[in-house]
Design an enzyme around this catalytic site. Structure first.
Site: not given
Ligand code: AMP
Ligand code: ZN
Length: 114
Positions: A87, A94, A96, A100, A102
């Site tokens: 994201n 998003q 955080v 990253h 997922h």
């Protein structure tokens, strides 16, 4: 980054279920899983989002996805299928600001994602 929750997890200063670690990548179980398998693979380097990745980060980006595939294989997800998601920014959801991937699996996912 001092106030980044994922940097704290990477530095073992914040508890999390760490499922994988190497020199460049750390993976954890998501605290609010959206599927039976829900992991997050993140670079040790604090990149706020994919938008901040540069040419010199190509190796890290490659590692993120090879680790994601490794984790999926470990959990026998590869034959039925699984989803990898990044994201980027507010419209994508998003929450955080530390890049990253997922890794979602263990159920059917629909398309378009909504
Ligand atoms: P995103 O919304 O794409 O930025 O994804 C952030 C993800 O991080 C969400 O799925 C959250 O449930 C997850 N998350 C937030 N804080 C933690 C934490 N302390 N440990 C594990 N997962 C977290
Ligand atoms: Zn960070």
């Amino acid at each position: 980054m001092d106030n980044c929750i994922f940097c704290k997890i990477i530095d073992h200063k914040q508890p999390a279920k760490i499922v994988y670690e190497d020199e460049q990548v750390v993976a954890i179980e998501d605290i609010r899983p959206q599927s039976p398998v829900h992991l997050l693979a993140m670079p040790r380097k604090h990149l706020p989002s994919l938008n901040d990745a540069e040419g010199s980060d190509a190796t890290i980006l490659g590692r993120l996805f090879t680790v994601a595939a490794h984790l999926a294989r470990e959990r026998q997800l590869e034959s039925r299928g699984y989803r990898t998601v990044i994201n980027n920014g507010p419209w994508a959801g998003q929450t955080v600001d530390h890049l990253h991937v997922h890794v979602l699996g263990g159920r059917v996912f629909h398309w378009p994602p909504g």
